[in-house]
Every structure is written in structure tokens, then in C-alpha cells.
Scaffold this motif. Sequence first.
Motif, PDB file in Angstrom:
ATOM      1  N   LEU A  23       0.843  -1.199   0.000  1.00 32.94           N
ATOM      2  CA  LEU A  23       0.000   0.000   0.000  1.00 32.94           C
ATOM      3  C   LEU A  23       0.885   1.259   0.000  1.00 32.94           C
ATOM      4  CD1 LEU A  23      -2.838  -1.245   2.361  1.00 32.94           C
ATOM      5  CD2 LEU A  23      -3.081  -0.658  -0.050  1.00 32.94           C
ATOM      6  N   ALA A  24       1.819   1.285  -0.936  1.00 33.24           N
ATOM      7  CA  ALA A  24       2.713   2.448  -1.095  1.00 33.24           C
ATOM      8  C   ALA A  24       3.042   2.589  -2.573  1.00 33.24           C
ATOM      9  CB  ALA A  24       3.998   2.231  -0.300  1.00 33.24           C
ATOM     10  N   PHE A  25       3.416   3.813  -2.952  1.00 35.85           N
ATOM     11  CA  PHE A  25       3.879   4.027  -4.332  1.00 35.85           C
ATOM     12  C   PHE A  25       5.367   3.714  -4.419  1.00 35.85           C
ATOM     13  CE2 PHE A  25       0.355   7.245  -4.129  1.00 35.85           C
ATOM     14  CZ  PHE A  25      -0.479   6.610  -5.046  1.00 35.85           C
ATOM     15  N   ARG A  26       5.730   3.023  -5.486  1.00 34.47           N
ATOM     16  CA  ARG A  26       7.148   2.759  -5.752  1.00 34.47           C
ATOM     17  C   ARG A  26       7.733   3.782  -6.737  1.00 34.47           C
ATOM     18  NH1 ARG A  26       4.696  -0.823  -3.801  1.00 34.47           N
ATOM     19  NH2 ARG A  26       5.540  -2.677  -2.793  1.00 34.47           N
ATOM     20  N   HIS A  27       6.874   4.314  -7.592  1.00 35.33           N
ATOM     21  CA  HIS A  27       7.358   5.205  -8.651  1.00 35.33           C
ATOM     22  C   HIS A  27       6.607   6.535  -8.712  1.00 35.33           C
ATOM     23  CE1 HIS A  27       9.734   1.842 -10.152  1.00 35.33           C
ATOM     24  NE2 HIS A  27       8.667   1.104  -9.888  1.00 35.33           N
ATOM     25  N   TYR A  28       5.348   6.527  -8.338  1.00 35.07           N
ATOM     26  CA  TYR A  28       4.577   7.768  -8.419  1.00 35.07           C
ATOM     27  C   TYR A  28       4.889   8.656  -7.218  1.00 35.07           C
ATOM     28  CZ  TYR A  28       0.894  11.193  -8.774  1.00 35.07           C
ATOM     29  OH  TYR A  28       0.222  12.390  -8.858  1.00 35.07           O
ATOM     30  N   ASN A  29       5.542   9.752  -7.495  1.00 36.84           N
ATOM     31  CA  ASN A  29       5.954  10.692  -6.461  1.00 36.84           C
ATOM     32  C   ASN A  29       5.409  12.038  -6.921  1.00 36.84           C
ATOM     33  OD1 ASN A  29       7.250  11.898  -4.358  1.00 36.84           O
ATOM     34  ND2 ASN A  29       9.316  11.683  -5.203  1.00 36.84           N
ATOM     35  N   SER A  30       4.210  12.372  -6.450  1.00 43.22           N
ATOM     36  CA  SER A  30       3.392  13.426  -7.074  1.00 43.22           C
ATOM     37  C   SER A  30       4.139  14.726  -7.368  1.00 43.22           C
ATOM     38  CB  SER A  30       2.157  13.692  -6.217  1.00 43.22           C
ATOM     39  OG  SER A  30       2.551  14.069  -4.917  1.00 43.22           O
ATOM     40  N   ASP A  31       4.982  15.179  -6.436  1.00 45.48           N
ATOM     41  CA  ASP A  31       5.626  16.492  -6.616  1.00 45.48           C
ATOM     42  C   ASP A  31       6.982  16.416  -7.305  1.00 45.48           C
ATOM     43  OD1 ASP A  31       3.529  17.922  -5.594  1.00 45.48           O
ATOM     44  OD2 ASP A  31       4.253  17.804  -3.520  1.00 45.48           O
ATOM     45  N   GLU A  32       7.428  15.195  -7.603  1.00 50.16           N
ATOM     46  CA  GLU A  32       8.729  15.060  -8.287  1.00 50.16           C
ATOM     47  C   GLU A  32       8.638  15.691  -9.682  1.00 50.16           C
ATOM     48  OE1 GLU A  32      10.313  11.047  -8.133  1.00 50.16           O
ATOM     49  OE2 GLU A  32      11.397  11.409 -10.016  1.00 50.16           O
ATOM     50  N   VAL A  33       9.663  16.437 -10.020  1.00 45.73           N
ATOM     51  CA  VAL A  33       9.638  17.150 -11.294  1.00 45.73           C
ATOM     52  C   VAL A  33      10.287  16.306 -12.395  1.00 45.73           C
ATOM     53  CG1 VAL A  33      10.491  19.202 -12.514  1.00 45.73           C
ATOM     54  CG2 VAL A  33       9.588  19.411 -10.185  1.00 45.73           C
ATOM     55  N   VAL A  34       9.553  16.123 -13.465  1.00 46.78           N
ATOM     56  CA  VAL A  34      10.067  15.404 -14.652  1.00 46.78           C
ATOM     57  C   VAL A  34       9.959  16.383 -15.820  1.00 46.78           C
ATOM     58  CG1 VAL A  34       9.721  13.439 -16.201  1.00 46.78           C
ATOM     59  CG2 VAL A  34       9.232  13.195 -13.747  1.00 46.78           C
ATOM     60  N   GLY A  35      11.106  16.760 -16.379  1.00 47.20           N
ATOM     61  CA  GLY A  35      11.075  17.691 -17.522  1.00 47.20           C
ATOM     62  C   GLY A  35      10.389  19.005 -17.186  1.00 47.20           C
ATOM     63  N   GLY A  36      10.668  19.545 -16.027  1.00 49.74           N
ATOM     64  CA  GLY A  36      10.162  20.881 -15.688  1.00 49.74           C
ATOM     65  C   GLY A  36       8.725  20.917 -15.181  1.00 49.74           C
ATOM     66  N   LYS A  37       8.118  19.746 -15.000  1.00 53.47           N
ATOM     67  CA  LYS A  37       6.705  19.726 -14.585  1.00 53.47           C
ATOM     68  C   LYS A  37       6.508  18.616 -13.544  1.00 53.47           C
ATOM     69  CE  LYS A  37       2.783  19.121 -17.541  1.00 53.47           C
ATOM     70  NZ  LYS A  37       2.316  19.231 -18.921  1.00 53.47           N
ATOM     71  N   LYS A  38       5.686  18.866 -12.541  1.00 50.82           N
ATOM     72  CA  LYS A  38       5.452  17.839 -11.519  1.00 50.82           C
ATOM     73  C   LYS A  38       4.732  16.644 -12.132  1.00 50.82           C
ATOM     74  CE  LYS A  38       5.235  20.861  -7.527  1.00 50.82           C
ATOM     75  NZ  LYS A  38       4.404  21.525  -6.537  1.00 50.82           N
ATOM     76  N   MET A  39       5.060  15.467 -11.576  1.00 54.34           N
ATOM     77  CA  MET A  39       4.405  14.237 -12.071  1.00 54.34           C
ATOM     78  C   MET A  39       2.891  14.359 -12.069  1.00 54.34           C
ATOM     79  SD  MET A  39       6.070  10.819 -10.594  1.00 54.34           S
ATOM     80  CE  MET A  39       7.501  10.104 -11.315  1.00 54.34           C
ATOM     81  N   LYS A  40       2.350  14.910 -10.983  1.00 55.74           N
ATOM     82  CA  LYS A  40       0.884  14.977 -10.892  1.00 55.74           C
ATOM     83  C   LYS A  40       0.304  15.878 -11.982  1.00 55.74           C
ATOM     84  CE  LYS A  40       0.628  18.577  -7.369  1.00 55.74           C
ATOM     85  NZ  LYS A  40       0.273  18.920  -6.015  1.00 55.74           N
ATOM     86  N   ASP A  41       1.079  16.868 -12.435  1.00 58.35           N
ATOM     87  CA  ASP A  41       0.584  17.760 -13.488  1.00 58.35           C
ATOM     88  C   ASP A  41       0.733  17.166 -14.886  1.00 58.35           C
ATOM     89  OD1 ASP A  41      -0.126  19.614 -11.550  1.00 58.35           O
ATOM     90  OD2 ASP A  41       1.881  20.497 -11.545  1.00 58.35           O
ATOM     91  N   HIS A  42       1.695  16.244 -15.024  1.00 58.37           N
ATOM     92  CA  HIS A  42       1.786  15.501 -16.280  1.00 58.37           C
ATOM     93  C   HIS A  42       0.617  14.524 -16.387  1.00 58.37           C
ATOM     94  CE1 HIS A  42       5.730  16.231 -18.125  1.00 58.37           C
ATOM     95  NE2 HIS A  42       6.289  16.242 -16.925  1.00 58.37           N
ATOM     96  N   LEU A  43       0.362  13.813 -15.275  1.00 58.74           N
ATOM     97  CA  LEU A  43      -0.475  12.607 -15.359  1.00 58.74           C
ATOM     98  C   LEU A  43      -1.955  12.890 -15.095  1.00 58.74           C
ATOM     99  CD1 LEU A  43       2.123  10.310 -13.582  1.00 58.74           C
ATOM    100  CD2 LEU A  43       1.525  10.262 -16.007  1.00 58.74           C
ATOM    101  N   ARG A  44      -2.268  13.810 -14.246  1.00 61.07           N
ATOM    102  CA  ARG A  44      -3.647  14.252 -13.995  1.00 61.07           C
ATOM    103  C   ARG A  44      -4.610  13.054 -13.870  1.00 61.07           C
ATOM    104  NH1 ARG A  44      -4.458  19.750 -15.672  1.00 61.07           N
ATOM    105  NH2 ARG A  44      -6.415  19.258 -16.684  1.00 61.07           N
TER     106      ARG A  44
END
Length: 439
Positions: A23-44
Motif C-alpha cells: 500500500l505504497a507508491f514505488r514510482h509515483y511521487n506526485s511532486d517530483e519534477v520530470v522535464g520541468g513539470k510535476k508528475m501529478k501535473d503531467h499525469l492528472r
Amino acid sequence: MSQEHFPHINKIAFEGPKTKNPLAFRHYNSDEVVGGKKMKDHLRFGVAYWHAMKNQLSDPFGAGTAIRPWDDGSKTVENACRVADACFEFAGKLGIDYYCFHDRDVAPELGSLKASNDALQAVADHLGKLQEKTGIKLLWGTACLFAHPRYNQGAGTSPNADVFSYAAAQVKKAMDVTLQLGGLGYTFWGGREGYSSLLNTDMKRELDHLARLLHMAVDYKKKIGFTGQFYIEPKPREPSTHQYDSDSAACLNFLREYNLLDHFKLNIETNHATLAGHTVQHELTVASGAGALGSIDANAGDELIGWDTDQFPTNIYMTTQIMLCVLKMGGFTTGGLNFDAKVRRESFEPEDLFHAHIGGMDAFARGLKIAHNIVEDGRLGDFVKARYATFDSGIGQQIEKGTIGFDELETHALSLGDTTMPGSGRQEMLENLLNDFIA
Ligand code: XUL
Ligand code: CO
């Protein structure tokens, strides 16, 4: 929220790839920045209300198995509001920022349109409060124009004008509540907008009617000031034998033919693509090429079962290729990744809903990172660009510009001799390259 509906589950945290905690994320780290944008903003990410909250997990051979303590099955506003509470607790614990619903998922269908509308209004008011409290937003709303028996021969394509009217009234109300809730979009999926037999069907007339319904929706959108994005969601069949909006190309053709293309984008679902005999990348690429890729219903089919199994996406090759398409178009604007997916009938406990969404979110987080690395590396993009290099100058450039015709091309071809060949497509080399990044 008066009562906790998932009392044994805490907020799901990012613990990194080595954690043993399911019950944990291994890869999804919502605020981690990928290419200048947070993961959560890429994936929505979005929760699909109908599957996560309401699906009882029945199949054509057996009854539902789902344990859903928040839903007593009664057709009351009170029950509907409790289900909404559970949905927001669920999305909040997963850190999912969006949700999507049909009118009949969030509120009961009652004995008259007036009674159903009143119930929907009461639940929408409650959803508004939950949105305000949690910051969770509506990705898109829609009307269920396929479940009630009146729609057995279609809604916008029904042979009966009274049924058409009922469908229009339902869309009107669903658009009202989508506007009230600040929805970023509104989706039309025509599950029964098709036919079972051509013997009883006037196809042209039905398509004209469907276009009328959509034009009325465009007019109503302007009237109420709804600025969200309209989507059409293609699917080739099921429940219809043949659905008119069968794939991206058919949708685009329909929208063009009826002068609707300016008002709609497409919502592409993986399992619908495969039912249409396409990969999801194909459907995304066709939509994107027309500037009409709006949103994605993220799920997966089963290679061994021929129907819409709506499984959670766990295949990294697939999520990578989806995210390559999304990055290529510059990311989502109004759309996102809505998990139009259900847990298996065998996975009937509330906890399974968490495992399913965690898996989907982690698979897309990996897909995003891999796709980003592929784009940054540049070799794949450079190869594709170089493959068309003969069109960058000389005769190719003139072809693209439309400045020459058959006469000039014949003269050019006569000068070439018979050894003309394109360069190798290098498919296997590129497949290996993809694997290097996925490893
Ligand atoms: C059905 C399906 C729908 C739409 C919304 O296959 O995908 O749930 O996403 O009506
Ligand atoms: Co869908």
C-alpha cells in the motif's frame, strides 16, 4: 466527512522502488519534477466513479461480488451522498486530484425526469462541498444514455423522438451540474448509438440525429457559459453490435462531416482501441494528428478475452508509448488519465481498489519517466526526422510545398535509374532502443 469508509488504510505514500509495502507508491511521487513539470501535473489522474464506487463486479454469468460498505443500494440521496463521501476519501488517500462521473453513478434514477433531476441536483450540491473541502476537481461529467431500458435502441440515434427528447433533457441537466462543479470537460460516449441489425436501421437518418443532438449541446454550452472541453469517446461495439463512433478516424470523419470538429476532441480508451483492432498508440496518434487528442481513459484489455474487460493498466511498454504520445503533443490541457478500469470479480474487497489504482499510477509514473528519457536522449526522434530527410530540401520540399506536379516528378524519376530505395526502417534497432530505456 462524518464516517471513515476506509478506516484501515492511511494516505498512500511514496516509498520508492525497494519498499515491500503493497500500500505504497514505488514510482509515483506526485511532486517530483520530470522535464520541468510535476508528475501529478503531467499525469492528472482521475477516479472513474462508476467503476471505483458503483461497480458491483457482476459479469454475464454471475452476480456481483463487491463488498462496498458505503453503498446500501437504496435509491436515496442520503445513500448517494455517502457514496460521494467514500469517493472523496478514496481519491484523497490516493492523492488523485480528479474524478469523472455519469449522472446516474452519482445520483439515483427515479420514477420521473423531475425526480431524477432533483436528486442529481441535491447530490451535485454535496459534491460541490466535497470538492471545496478537498481540492479534488471534476475532470469531466457525462450522462448515462445507455443503461435505462428506454435507450435499448439508442439515445441520440433512437428511432423514437420521445426517447431522443429524454436523452437531450438528460444531457442538459448533466451539463448544468458539470458547469456548477467547475468540470473541465464533458464526454459523449454513445454506447447504444449504433445498430444491432441494418434490416431495421436508417443509418443516415440516425447519424443526422446524433449530429443534431451534439449541435444542440454546443448551442446549450454557449447559452449557459460552459467553457469546458467536449469529448467524444470512440468504441467499435459493446453493447451495440456496431457503434457509429467506432474509432478515432470514424469520429473525426463524423465530426468533420457535420461541422462539429471545432467543438470536440477525443477521449481515447485503451481497451476500446484494441476492440477496434488498433493499438492505443494508433488511436492517440490519429487523434493527435488532427489536433483532437483531449483525454485518455486509462485501462487495459485482456489478450485472451474478446470483450471490454476494463482492467487496470500495468504494462510498462504500453504506458511508455502512451506517455510518448502525450509528451509529443505537449501534455494534457483539459484532459487527464481517467482510470476507466475495474478490479476483477475475484478482487472484491475495498482494499483491492487501492492496489489497483496504486498499480496503475505507478505504471504511468514509470511510463512518464521512461518516455521523458527517450525524448531527452533524442535518438528515436532524430531517427524519425532523418527518415524523412529527402523531403527537407530539393524535390521533396517541392512536393510538400505543392509547387510541382506529375510532369516534374516524371522528369526527376527518369533521371534516377532503377536502384532507388528508402533507407532501412530499422524497426528492430528501435525496439531494442525502447527496451534499453525500459530496463
Ligand atoms: C464504456 C465506457 C464509458 C465511458 C463514459 O465502455 O468507457 O464508461 O467512458 O460513458
Ligand atoms: Co471510457
